[in-house]
Design a protein around this motif. Structure first.
Motif, PDB file in Angstrom:
ATOM      1  N   ARG A  68       0.836  -1.208   0.000  1.00  0.00           N
ATOM      2  CA  ARG A  68       0.000   0.000   0.000  1.00  0.00           C
ATOM      3  C   ARG A  68       0.867   1.253   0.000  1.00  0.00           C
ATOM      4  O   ARG A  68       0.646   2.181  -0.768  1.00  0.00           O
ATOM      5  N   ASP A  69       1.885   1.283   0.872  1.00  0.00           N
ATOM      6  CA  ASP A  69       2.757   2.454   0.983  1.00  0.00           C
ATOM      7  C   ASP A  69       3.554   2.705  -0.295  1.00  0.00           C
ATOM      8  O   ASP A  69       3.937   3.837  -0.579  1.00  0.00           O
ATOM      9  N   ALA A  70       3.792   1.638  -1.074  1.00  0.00           N
ATOM     10  CA  ALA A  70       4.511   1.762  -2.341  1.00  0.00           C
ATOM     11  C   ALA A  70       3.571   2.144  -3.489  1.00  0.00           C
ATOM     12  O   ALA A  70       3.998   2.218  -4.639  1.00  0.00           O
ATOM     13  N   GLY A  71       2.299   2.357  -3.170  1.00  0.00           N
ATOM     14  CA  GLY A  71       1.334   2.763  -4.185  1.00  0.00           C
ATOM     15  C   GLY A  71       0.681   1.615  -4.932  1.00  0.00           C
ATOM     16  O   GLY A  71      -0.007   1.840  -5.921  1.00  0.00           O
ATOM     17  N   LYS A  72       0.885   0.386  -4.471  1.00  0.00           N
ATOM     18  CA  LYS A  72       0.248  -0.768  -5.106  1.00  0.00           C
ATOM     19  C   LYS A  72      -1.080  -1.056  -4.432  1.00  0.00           C
ATOM     20  O   LYS A  72      -1.210  -0.916  -3.216  1.00  0.00           O
ATOM     21  N   GLY A  73      -2.051  -1.478  -5.209  1.00  0.00           N
ATOM     22  CA  GLY A  73      -3.297  -1.942  -4.628  1.00  0.00           C
ATOM     23  C   GLY A  73      -3.048  -3.234  -3.881  1.00  0.00           C
ATOM     24  O   GLY A  73      -2.247  -4.071  -4.317  1.00  0.00           O
ATOM     25  N   ALA A  74      -3.717  -3.394  -2.745  1.00  0.00           N
ATOM     26  CA  ALA A  74      -3.531  -4.599  -1.942  1.00  0.00           C
ATOM     27  C   ALA A  74      -4.837  -4.986  -1.274  1.00  0.00           C
ATOM     28  O   ALA A  74      -5.703  -4.144  -1.029  1.00  0.00           O
ATOM     29  N   ALA A  75      -4.949  -6.274  -0.989  1.00  0.00           N
ATOM     30  CA  ALA A  75      -6.109  -6.791  -0.261  1.00  0.00           C
ATOM     31  C   ALA A  75      -5.616  -7.759   0.801  1.00  0.00           C
ATOM     32  O   ALA A  75      -4.519  -8.323   0.702  1.00  0.00           O
ATOM     33  N   LEU A  76      -6.460  -7.935   1.809  1.00  0.00           N
ATOM     34  CA  LEU A  76      -6.163  -8.856   2.895  1.00  0.00           C
ATOM     35  C   LEU A  76      -7.319  -9.834   3.021  1.00  0.00           C
ATOM     36  O   LEU A  76      -8.483  -9.433   3.094  1.00  0.00           O
ATOM     37  N   ALA A  77      -6.997 -11.120   3.016  1.00  0.00           N
ATOM     38  CA  ALA A  77      -7.989 -12.183   3.195  1.00  0.00           C
ATOM     39  C   ALA A  77      -7.755 -12.813   4.563  1.00  0.00           C
ATOM     40  O   ALA A  77      -6.615 -13.122   4.918  1.00  0.00           O
ATOM     41  N   THR A  78      -8.848 -13.008   5.320  1.00  0.00           N
ATOM     42  CA  THR A  78      -8.749 -13.544   6.673  1.00  0.00           C
ATOM     43  C   THR A  78      -9.757 -14.669   6.858  1.00  0.00           C
ATOM     44  O   THR A  78     -10.942 -14.506   6.552  1.00  0.00           O
ATOM     45  N   VAL A  79      -9.301 -15.817   7.380  1.00  0.00           N
ATOM     46  CA  VAL A  79     -10.204 -16.913   7.714  1.00  0.00           C
ATOM     47  C   VAL A  79     -11.027 -16.475   8.923  1.00  0.00           C
ATOM     48  O   VAL A  79     -10.472 -16.143   9.979  1.00  0.00           O
ATOM     49  N   VAL A  80     -12.372 -16.453   8.771  1.00  0.00           N
ATOM     50  CA  VAL A  80     -13.227 -15.998   9.870  1.00  0.00           C
ATOM     51  C   VAL A  80     -14.004 -17.126  10.535  1.00  0.00           C
ATOM     52  O   VAL A  80     -14.359 -17.016  11.708  1.00  0.00           O
ATOM     53  N   THR A  81     -14.303 -18.195   9.809  1.00  0.00           N
ATOM     54  CA  THR A  81     -14.944 -19.362  10.421  1.00  0.00           C
ATOM     55  C   THR A  81     -14.479 -20.625   9.712  1.00  0.00           C
ATOM     56  O   THR A  81     -14.155 -20.608   8.530  1.00  0.00           O
ATOM     57  N   THR A  82     -14.465 -21.709  10.476  1.00  0.00           N
ATOM     58  CA  THR A  82     -14.194 -23.030   9.908  1.00  0.00           C
ATOM     59  C   THR A  82     -15.140 -24.024  10.558  1.00  0.00           C
ATOM     60  O   THR A  82     -15.645 -23.795  11.659  1.00  0.00           O
ATOM     61  N   TRP A  83     -15.383 -25.102   9.868  1.00  0.00           N
ATOM     62  CA  TRP A  83     -16.169 -26.213  10.397  1.00  0.00           C
ATOM     63  C   TRP A  83     -15.595 -27.490   9.814  1.00  0.00           C
ATOM     64  O   TRP A  83     -15.272 -27.536   8.626  1.00  0.00           O
ATOM     65  N   GLY A  84     -15.446 -28.513  10.627  1.00  0.00           N
ATOM     66  CA  GLY A  84     -14.913 -29.778  10.137  1.00  0.00           C
ATOM     67  C   GLY A  84     -13.459 -29.651   9.772  1.00  0.00           C
ATOM     68  O   GLY A  84     -12.685 -28.973  10.447  1.00  0.00           O
ATOM     69  N   SER A  85     -13.094 -30.267   8.683  1.00  0.00           N
ATOM     70  CA  SER A  85     -11.713 -30.277   8.231  1.00  0.00           C
ATOM     71  C   SER A  85     -11.389 -28.969   7.520  1.00  0.00           C
ATOM     72  O   SER A  85     -12.023 -28.623   6.527  1.00  0.00           O
ATOM     73  N   ALA A  86     -10.398 -28.240   8.024  1.00  0.00           N
ATOM     74  CA  ALA A  86      -9.948 -26.998   7.403  1.00  0.00           C
ATOM     75  C   ALA A  86      -8.428 -26.922   7.554  1.00  0.00           C
ATOM     76  O   ALA A  86      -7.916 -27.135   8.652  1.00  0.00           O
ATOM     77  N   ARG A 128      -6.335 -24.421   7.523  1.00  0.00           N
ATOM     78  CA  ARG A 128      -5.787 -23.270   8.257  1.00  0.00           C
ATOM     79  C   ARG A 128      -6.809 -22.820   9.302  1.00  0.00           C
ATOM     80  O   ARG A 128      -8.010 -22.825   9.048  1.00  0.00           O
ATOM     81  N   PRO A 129      -6.339 -22.389  10.473  1.00  0.00           N
ATOM     82  CA  PRO A 129      -7.258 -21.986  11.537  1.00  0.00           C
ATOM     83  C   PRO A 129      -7.825 -20.579  11.333  1.00  0.00           C
ATOM     84  O   PRO A 129      -7.305 -19.789  10.540  1.00  0.00           O
ATOM     85  N   VAL A 130      -8.878 -20.289  12.089  1.00  0.00           N
ATOM     86  CA  VAL A 130      -9.448 -18.939  12.112  1.00  0.00           C
ATOM     87  C   VAL A 130      -8.333 -17.947  12.446  1.00  0.00           C
ATOM     88  O   VAL A 130      -7.492 -18.209  13.307  1.00  0.00           O
ATOM     89  N   GLY A 131      -8.343 -16.825  11.734  1.00  0.00           N
ATOM     90  CA  GLY A 131      -7.322 -15.797  11.939  1.00  0.00           C
ATOM     91  C   GLY A 131      -6.184 -15.862  10.939  1.00  0.00           C
ATOM     92  O   GLY A 131      -5.415 -14.908  10.815  1.00  0.00           O
ATOM     93  N   SER A 132      -6.055 -16.968  10.208  1.00  0.00           N
ATOM     94  CA  SER A 132      -5.005 -17.070   9.191  1.00  0.00           C
ATOM     95  C   SER A 132      -5.250 -16.019   8.117  1.00  0.00           C
ATOM     96  O   SER A 132      -6.396 -15.718   7.784  1.00  0.00           O
ATOM     97  N   GLN A 133      -4.156 -15.459   7.573  1.00  0.00           N
ATOM     98  CA  GLN A 133      -4.311 -14.379   6.611  1.00  0.00           C
ATOM     99  C   GLN A 133      -3.437 -14.557   5.379  1.00  0.00           C
ATOM    100  O   GLN A 133      -2.391 -15.206   5.414  1.00  0.00           O
ATOM    101  N   LEU A 134      -3.913 -13.939   4.298  1.00  0.00           N
ATOM    102  CA  LEU A 134      -3.228 -13.915   3.012  1.00  0.00           C
ATOM    103  C   LEU A 134      -3.290 -12.482   2.515  1.00  0.00           C
ATOM    104  O   LEU A 134      -4.373 -11.891   2.458  1.00  0.00           O
ATOM    105  N   ALA A 135      -2.137 -11.895   2.179  1.00  0.00           N
ATOM    106  CA  ALA A 135      -2.092 -10.563   1.582  1.00  0.00           C
ATOM    107  C   ALA A 135      -1.812 -10.731   0.100  1.00  0.00           C
ATOM    108  O   ALA A 135      -0.982 -11.557  -0.298  1.00  0.00           O
ATOM    109  N   ILE A 136      -2.518  -9.949  -0.722  1.00  0.00           N
ATOM    110  CA  ILE A 136      -2.419 -10.048  -2.171  1.00  0.00           C
ATOM    111  C   ILE A 136      -2.251  -8.639  -2.733  1.00  0.00           C
ATOM    112  O   ILE A 136      -2.925  -7.710  -2.281  1.00  0.00           O
ATOM    113  N   ASN A 137      -1.364  -8.489  -3.736  1.00  0.00           N
ATOM    114  CA  ASN A 137      -1.277  -7.173  -4.375  1.00  0.00           C
ATOM    115  C   ASN A 137      -1.882  -7.214  -5.769  1.00  0.00           C
ATOM    116  O   ASN A 137      -2.279  -8.276  -6.252  1.00  0.00           O
TER     117      ASN A 137
END
Length: 107
Positions: A16-34, A36-45
């Motif tokens: 973001r500070d370098a002027g690139k568009g960015a998004a953040l993905a966050t695991v908010v709920t899981t059920w059964g087999s998943a 990655r746990p809740v709270g895991s994150q992925l940043a994408i530009n």
């Protein structure tokens, strides 16, 4: 994945500070087999570079695709992915699961 939540957030802020568009993905709920746990994150530009992890395989690819749209239009999204226990059994998996991922633009 060795990326910590702090390093994922730091990378998103750096893009973001370098002027690139960015998004953040966050695991908010899981059920059964998943994978990655809740709270895991992925940043994408805007160039589809990413750090962190919210799942794996085709789910992570779908999250990157949705994140690119979020970067472009600014509209956050709740993504739902899942497979029932019976569907899992049909393809040779031991159990099903569900994961919800919140994707938002980094401003």
């Amino acid at each position: 994945m060795t990326d910590t939540t702090d390093s994922v957030l730091e990378q998103a802020a750096a893009w973001r500070d370098a002027g690139k568009g960015a998004a953040l993905a966050t695991v908010v709920t899981t059920w059964g087999s998943a994978p990655r746990p809740v709270g895991s994150q992925l940043a994408i530009n805007e160039e589809a570079e990413f750090v962190g992890s919210v799942s794996g395989g085709c789910i992570e690819g779908a999250v990157v695709t949705e994140a690119l749209e979020v970067i472009e239009d600014g509209k956050p999204r709740m993504l739902d992915f899942g497979v029932s226990n019976s569907q899992a059994w049909e393809v040779g998996l031991a159990c099903g699961g569900k994961i919800q991922i919140w994707v938002e633009r980094v401003n």
